[in-house]
Design an enzyme around this catalytic site. Sequence first.
Site, PDB file in Angstrom:
ATOM      1  N   GLY A 178       2.440  -0.726   4.550  1.00  0.00           N
ATOM      2  CA  GLY A 178       2.761   0.359   3.961  1.00  0.00           C
ATOM      3  C   GLY A 178       4.234   0.886   3.848  1.00  0.00           C
ATOM      4  O   GLY A 178       4.583   0.502   2.746  1.00  0.00           O
ATOM      5  N   HIS A 181      -9.681   1.626   4.413  1.00  0.00           N
ATOM      6  CA  HIS A 181      -8.610   1.723   5.125  1.00  0.00           C
ATOM      7  C   HIS A 181      -8.835   2.930   6.399  1.00  0.00           C
ATOM      8  O   HIS A 181      -9.704   3.921   6.052  1.00  0.00           O
ATOM      9  CB  HIS A 181      -7.313   2.323   4.171  1.00  0.00           C
ATOM     10  N   ASN A 218       0.919  -1.267  -0.029  1.00  0.00           N
ATOM     11  CA  ASN A 218      -0.099   0.035  -0.012  1.00  0.00           C
ATOM     12  C   ASN A 218       1.034   1.354   0.096  1.00  0.00           C
ATOM     13  O   ASN A 218       1.447   1.655   0.900  1.00  0.00           O
ATOM     14  CB  ASN A 218      -0.898  -0.095   1.230  1.00  0.00           C
ATOM     15  N   TRP A 219       1.085   1.660  -1.041  1.00  0.00           N
ATOM     16  CA  TRP A 219       2.132   2.999  -1.223  1.00  0.00           C
ATOM     17  C   TRP A 219       1.522   4.347  -0.818  1.00  0.00           C
ATOM     18  O   TRP A 219       2.002   5.329  -0.468  1.00  0.00           O
ATOM     19  CB  TRP A 219       2.495   3.041  -2.841  1.00  0.00           C
ATOM     20  N   LYS A 220       0.239   4.305  -0.397  1.00  0.00           N
ATOM     21  CA  LYS A 220      -0.518   5.498   0.049  1.00  0.00           C
ATOM     22  C   LYS A 220      -0.113   6.391  -1.131  1.00  0.00           C
ATOM     23  O   LYS A 220      -0.216   6.324  -2.169  1.00  0.00           O
ATOM     24  CB  LYS A 220      -0.110   5.718   1.493  1.00  0.00           C
ATOM     25  N   SER A 279       2.923  -1.774  10.527  1.00  0.00           N
ATOM     26  CA  SER A 279       4.332  -1.634  10.754  1.00  0.00           C
ATOM     27  C   SER A 279       5.152  -3.135  10.432  1.00  0.00           C
ATOM     28  O   SER A 279       6.068  -3.399  10.843  1.00  0.00           O
ATOM     29  CB  SER A 279       4.629  -1.454  11.946  1.00  0.00           C
ATOM     30  N   GLU A 310      -6.085  -4.184  10.633  1.00  0.00           N
ATOM     31  CA  GLU A 310      -5.107  -3.348  10.961  1.00  0.00           C
ATOM     32  C   GLU A 310      -5.308  -2.548  12.367  1.00  0.00           C
ATOM     33  O   GLU A 310      -6.196  -1.514  12.271  1.00  0.00           O
ATOM     34  CB  GLU A 310      -4.993  -2.470   9.616  1.00  0.00           C
TER      35      GLU A 310
HETATM   36  P1  PGA Z   1       2.187   0.495   7.815  1.00  0.00           P
HETATM   37  O1  PGA Z   1       1.052   0.815   7.009  1.00  0.00           O
HETATM   38  O2  PGA Z   1       3.156  -0.716   7.259  1.00  0.00           O
HETATM   39  O3  PGA Z   1       3.311   1.823   7.528  1.00  0.00           O
HETATM   40  O4  PGA Z   1       2.218   0.326   9.230  1.00  0.00           O
HETATM   41  C1  PGA Z   1       0.031  -0.054   6.770  1.00  0.00           C
HETATM   42  C2  PGA Z   1      -1.393   0.257   6.279  1.00  0.00           C
HETATM   43  O5  PGA Z   1      -1.601   1.546   6.718  1.00  0.00           O
HETATM   44  O6  PGA Z   1      -1.848  -0.418   5.403  1.00  0.00           O
END
Ligand code: PGA
Length: 224
Positions: A212, A95, A11-13, A191, A152
């Site tokens: 992420g 999300h 998930n590159w956001k 994370s 999550e």
């Molecule tokens: P993160 O994000 O791995 O940076 O904690 C995960 C997500 O929000 O999908």
Amino acid sequence: MQLTKKLIVANWKSNKSLAEAEEWIAQFSQQERRSEYEYVVCPPYPALVPVSRQKESLYSVGIQDLSAYGAGAYTGEVSTPNLAGLGVRYAILGHSERRRYLNESSSLVAQKIETALESNITPIVCIDRDQFQDQADQIDKSFYEKIIIAYEPVHAISTFGGHEDPIAVTLEAVAEVRDIFGSVPVLYGGSVDPNDSIVYLGEKTIDGVLVGSASLDAQKFAQL
Ligand code: PGA
């Protein structure tokens, strides 16, 4: 639905320019990948075109959101007809960042699930532990067997503090998800990085990870 492989979802956001996305793809193609996993890349929309034009089949293509509406007068939305020909197989929906920053409601998420399924896109639905039942209640029960759930915990997401729970707590939550949804695939997110991914991927009841920050680096992503 049943998965044949564990899913490793990037998930590159809202990160990466077009050039950075192209660089990531080039780097990822040179990494050793594990055949027991299906990799899924969910870029921001502008990068969807290069991400979907991979020469060999490196990964599946996903998106981070989807319009609840079809083609037409919905300014700013990206509809499923816009995605035709791009090979999109998965959509992350609901999300916690969208729920928090954009006030996305569970009923809107439920509409998006329906829209995705109508276009043969598999929804990866993010749900929050303190609202499992409420969020599930909004989703048509006939869809339960067609979706993937991503569990999550908000406090575990890197940008919200990155405090991961002990694995026993996570497994309890995963079991709660299945009490509600039946035998759905469940991903864990929050994370996950190459140092601890095996803690989750080594568990029989966890079907993959949603990643992420560690997905922004192609080498790290391949090492999960
Ligand atoms: P993160 O994000 O791995 O940076 O904690 C995960 C997500 O929000 O999908």
